[in-house]
Design a protein around this motif. Sequence first.
Motif, PDB file in Angstrom:
ATOM      1  N   ALA A   9       0.857  -1.183   0.000  1.00 11.92           N
ATOM      2  CA  ALA A   9       0.000   0.000   0.000  1.00 11.92           C
ATOM      3  C   ALA A   9       0.892   1.231   0.000  1.00 11.92           C
ATOM      4  O   ALA A   9       1.666   1.451   0.935  1.00 11.92           O
ATOM      5  CB  ALA A   9      -0.908   0.008   1.225  1.00 11.92           C
ATOM      6  N   MET A  10       0.843   2.013  -1.062  1.00 10.55           N
ATOM      7  CA  MET A  10       1.588   3.270  -1.163  1.00 10.55           C
ATOM      8  C   MET A  10       0.666   4.402  -0.739  1.00 10.55           C
ATOM      9  O   MET A  10      -0.472   4.507  -1.228  1.00 10.55           O
ATOM     10  CB  MET A  10       2.038   3.519  -2.610  1.00 10.55           C
ATOM     11  N   LEU A  11       1.120   5.274   0.155  1.00 12.86           N
ATOM     12  CA  LEU A  11       0.312   6.401   0.608  1.00 12.86           C
ATOM     13  C   LEU A  11       0.937   7.710   0.150  1.00 12.86           C
ATOM     14  O   LEU A  11       2.108   7.985   0.429  1.00 12.86           O
ATOM     15  CB  LEU A  11       0.184   6.393   2.135  1.00 12.86           C
ATOM     16  N   SER A  12       0.159   8.487  -0.577  1.00 13.16           N
ATOM     17  CA  SER A  12       0.589   9.803  -1.043  1.00 13.16           C
ATOM     18  C   SER A  12      -0.579  10.759  -0.858  1.00 13.16           C
ATOM     19  O   SER A  12      -1.348  11.007  -1.782  1.00 13.16           O
ATOM     20  CB  SER A  12       1.023   9.738  -2.513  1.00 13.16           C
ATOM     21  N   VAL A  13      -0.741  11.277   0.361  1.00 20.83           N
ATOM     22  CA  VAL A  13      -1.923  12.048   0.723  1.00 20.83           C
ATOM     23  C   VAL A  13      -2.071  13.305  -0.117  1.00 20.83           C
ATOM     24  O   VAL A  13      -3.133  13.574  -0.688  1.00 20.83           O
ATOM     25  CB  VAL A  13      -1.888  12.430   2.221  1.00 20.83           C
ATOM     26  N   HIS A  14      -1.009  14.104  -0.209  1.00 15.62           N
ATOM     27  CA  HIS A  14      -1.172  15.478  -0.699  1.00 15.62           C
ATOM     28  C   HIS A  14      -1.039  15.630  -2.206  1.00 15.62           C
ATOM     29  O   HIS A  14      -1.311  16.707  -2.742  1.00 15.62           O
ATOM     30  CB  HIS A  14      -0.176  16.406  -0.001  1.00 15.62           C
ATOM     31  N   THR A  15      -0.638  14.592  -2.907  1.00 17.48           N
ATOM     32  CA  THR A  15      -0.479  14.741  -4.345  1.00 17.48           C
ATOM     33  C   THR A  15      -0.700  13.394  -5.024  1.00 17.48           C
ATOM     34  O   THR A  15      -0.171  12.374  -4.575  1.00 17.48           O
ATOM     35  CB  THR A  15       0.915  15.300  -4.692  1.00 17.48           C
ATOM     36  N   LEU A  90      -6.468  14.686   7.867  1.00 16.72           N
ATOM     37  CA  LEU A  90      -5.823  13.387   8.003  1.00 16.72           C
ATOM     38  C   LEU A  90      -6.755  12.353   8.625  1.00 16.72           C
ATOM     39  O   LEU A  90      -6.695  11.168   8.279  1.00 16.72           O
ATOM     40  CB  LEU A  90      -4.543  13.507   8.835  1.00 16.72           C
ATOM     41  N   CYS A  91      -7.614  12.792   9.546  1.00 18.34           N
ATOM     42  CA  CYS A  91      -8.555  11.841  10.148  1.00 18.34           C
ATOM     43  C   CYS A  91      -9.506  11.298   9.078  1.00 18.34           C
ATOM     44  O   CYS A  91      -9.760  10.086   9.012  1.00 18.34           O
ATOM     45  CB  CYS A  91      -9.341  12.511  11.265  1.00 18.34           C
ATOM     46  N   ALA A  92     -10.029  12.203   8.237  1.00 21.46           N
ATOM     47  CA  ALA A  92     -10.937  11.772   7.168  1.00 21.46           C
ATOM     48  C   ALA A  92     -10.223  10.864   6.181  1.00 21.46           C
ATOM     49  O   ALA A  92     -10.776   9.855   5.721  1.00 21.46           O
ATOM     50  CB  ALA A  92     -11.512  12.997   6.448  1.00 21.46           C
ATOM     51  N   PHE A  93      -8.983  11.200   5.855  1.00 20.90           N
ATOM     52  CA  PHE A  93      -8.235  10.372   4.912  1.00 20.90           C
ATOM     53  C   PHE A  93      -7.939   9.003   5.519  1.00 20.90           C
ATOM     54  O   PHE A  93      -8.057   7.966   4.850  1.00 20.90           O
ATOM     55  CB  PHE A  93      -6.932  11.062   4.508  1.00 20.90           C
ATOM     56  N   ALA A  94      -7.561   8.991   6.801  1.00 24.85           N
ATOM     57  CA  ALA A  94      -7.281   7.723   7.464  1.00 24.85           C
ATOM     58  C   ALA A  94      -8.530   6.848   7.511  1.00 24.85           C
ATOM     59  O   ALA A  94      -8.462   5.631   7.259  1.00 24.85           O
ATOM     60  CB  ALA A  94      -6.754   7.968   8.876  1.00 24.85           C
ATOM     61  N   ALA A  95      -9.674   7.461   7.807  1.00 23.29           N
ATOM     62  CA  ALA A  95     -10.918   6.693   7.874  1.00 23.29           C
ATOM     63  C   ALA A  95     -11.249   6.069   6.527  1.00 23.29           C
ATOM     64  O   ALA A  95     -11.628   4.897   6.431  1.00 23.29           O
ATOM     65  CB  ALA A  95     -12.063   7.590   8.344  1.00 23.29           C
ATOM     66  N   GLY A  96     -11.110   6.876   5.454  1.00 28.55           N
ATOM     67  CA  GLY A  96     -11.389   6.364   4.116  1.00 28.55           C
ATOM     68  C   GLY A  96     -10.428   5.274   3.702  1.00 28.55           C
ATOM     69  O   GLY A  96     -10.812   4.287   3.059  1.00 28.55           O
ATOM     70  N   TYR A 116       6.184  11.396   2.418  1.00 29.53           N
ATOM     71  CA  TYR A 116       5.992  12.720   3.005  1.00 29.53           C
ATOM     72  C   TYR A 116       5.309  12.560   4.360  1.00 29.53           C
ATOM     73  O   TYR A 116       4.605  11.588   4.612  1.00 29.53           O
ATOM     74  CB  TYR A 116       5.200  13.630   2.068  1.00 29.53           C
ATOM     75  N   TRP A 117       5.484  13.507   5.246  1.00 30.29           N
ATOM     76  CA  TRP A 117       5.070  13.328   6.633  1.00 30.29           C
ATOM     77  C   TRP A 117       3.566  13.178   6.802  1.00 30.29           C
ATOM     78  O   TRP A 117       3.100  12.444   7.684  1.00 30.29           O
ATOM     79  CB  TRP A 117       5.598  14.470   7.498  1.00 30.29           C
ATOM     80  N   LEU A 118       2.768  13.857   5.956  1.00 33.07           N
ATOM     81  CA  LEU A 118       1.312  13.723   6.050  1.00 33.07           C
ATOM     82  C   LEU A 118       0.898  12.270   5.830  1.00 33.07           C
ATOM     83  O   LEU A 118       0.077  11.712   6.568  1.00 33.07           O
ATOM     84  CB  LEU A 118       0.634  14.628   5.023  1.00 33.07           C
ATOM     85  N   SER A 119       1.463  11.645   4.819  1.00 25.78           N
ATOM     86  CA  SER A 119       1.178  10.237   4.556  1.00 25.78           C
ATOM     87  C   SER A 119       1.695   9.350   5.679  1.00 25.78           C
ATOM     88  O   SER A 119       1.096   8.325   6.009  1.00 25.78           O
ATOM     89  CB  SER A 119       1.803   9.804   3.231  1.00 25.78           C
ATOM     90  N   GLY A 120       2.810   9.745   6.273  1.00 26.73           N
ATOM     91  CA  GLY A 120       3.372   8.968   7.367  1.00 26.73           C
ATOM     92  C   GLY A 120       2.444   8.895   8.563  1.00 26.73           C
ATOM     93  O   GLY A 120       2.353   7.866   9.239  1.00 26.73           O
ATOM     94  N   GLN A 121       1.729   9.994   8.832  1.00 26.30           N
ATOM     95  CA  GLN A 121       0.786   9.996   9.940  1.00 26.30           C
ATOM     96  C   GLN A 121      -0.328   8.975   9.708  1.00 26.30           C
ATOM     97  O   GLN A 121      -0.731   8.247  10.612  1.00 26.30           O
ATOM     98  CB  GLN A 121       0.188  11.394  10.115  1.00 26.30           C
ATOM     99  N   VAL A 122      -0.832   8.916   8.477  1.00 26.47           N
ATOM    100  CA  VAL A 122      -1.875   7.943   8.157  1.00 26.47           C
ATOM    101  C   VAL A 122      -1.283   6.542   8.053  1.00 26.47           C
ATOM    102  O   VAL A 122      -1.883   5.555   8.490  1.00 26.47           O
ATOM    103  CB  VAL A 122      -2.588   8.332   6.842  1.00 26.47           C
TER     104      VAL A 122
END
Length: 433
Positions: A9-15, A90-96, A116-122
């Motif tokens: 699973a690759m996480l790239s929240v912001h882009t 991030l909470c909404a993204f993590a839930a989804g 990136y750190w945002l993705s790291g949190q999730v």
Amino acid sequence: MRGDPKRVAMLSVHTSPLDQPGTGDAGGLNVYVVEVSKELAARGTEVEIFTRRTSADLPIVAELVPGVLVRHVPAGPYEGLPKEELAGQLCAFAAGTLRTGLAAAEGHYDVVHSHYWLSGQVGWLAADRWRAALVHTMHTMARVKNRHLADGDVPEPSGREIGEVQVVEAADRLVANTEDEARDLVELYAAPPAKVSVVPPGVDLRTFTPGAKTAARQALGLAPDGDLLLFVGRIQPLKAPDLLIRVAHELLARDPARRHTLSVAVVGGPSGTGLARPHELERLARDLGVADVVRFIRPVAREVLADWYRAADVVVVPSHSESFGLVAIEAQACGTPVVAADVGGLPTAVGDAGVLVRGHLVPDWADAVGGLLADHGRRAQLGARAVAHAAQYGWGATTERLLTVYRQAISERSSSPLDEATDLVDVPTAVVP
């Protein structure tokens, strides 16, 4: 040690990996996620990329290539949400993201690789819930960026620094682009050295190849003669595109006759703090009296970008901070010499095939760029070395090294802080009478 992961699973929240690099927050991270995912799929490891949905027109799930799915997770408004405000989503993204995982059996994902750190949190939460190993790549770090701020740029907030420290502590493995970045993780974030692996990014050696300069210029509608200086990247103070405009002004001041032969191309779009003043470079060119030799080009497809690299005499990479420097290695793969700032990962990306400049003083950069323009033989020599240097950085080599990191992370995975917190529930507590 276990074998290769079956699913990552690759996480790239912001882009999104589907975004055009050079626009908004899309850049080297996008290219990294796309190319590594494709290479993993070719080796039999399925990849699911989780990113934020930014348009109602985007499908919930899209196939990038066979074996690679892009999942667009609704989290916040589709339009007008800058990267700096995404922490609140991030909470909404993590839930989804976790909702997707609910349909899969435990162990469905072997590795969560966050970028990136945002993705790291999730990723911290997702890896814990899915019982997967967490591998994290910073790409950029607040404490490094804040040490090398451009004039007028805005420091990264303390909240980001705190979030990065948490991700460093939670990850099973940290991937650094260069030895310098690994040292920053250890010295600035107290990362255990044994947890940090150096895996340089790659370059698409099928697209970015040497070619005739005259043919490239003809394809782009450029004059066949004259000197062309090129900047490629997002338009923001961190990348310092203004320095190239100032260098052009300095070169013309030293030799006014250059005005008939010198041209400057800036390929990219506003990003980050540059969005607040999207036409600042055009204004600077007018104020310095060089607007007639400077042209601005919106981000282009990679095949066209390769022609821009081939058409240029020198590619200038004047960033104040870079974790690696994908533009530099792409230009070199096309046989074009690079003049780059001696910061971050750029010395690794450039190697001995280009020119490094300390600091950001205009006369120093004008000396370096002007010297190369005046020495055709040296440019040819550096161009040949550049191709050989870039050939070491194919995405295949990057992916093979990443697979080693994944195997180590899976094998050595230790309990996350969330596991420890969960274990506390089973500890008997005293009863108050």
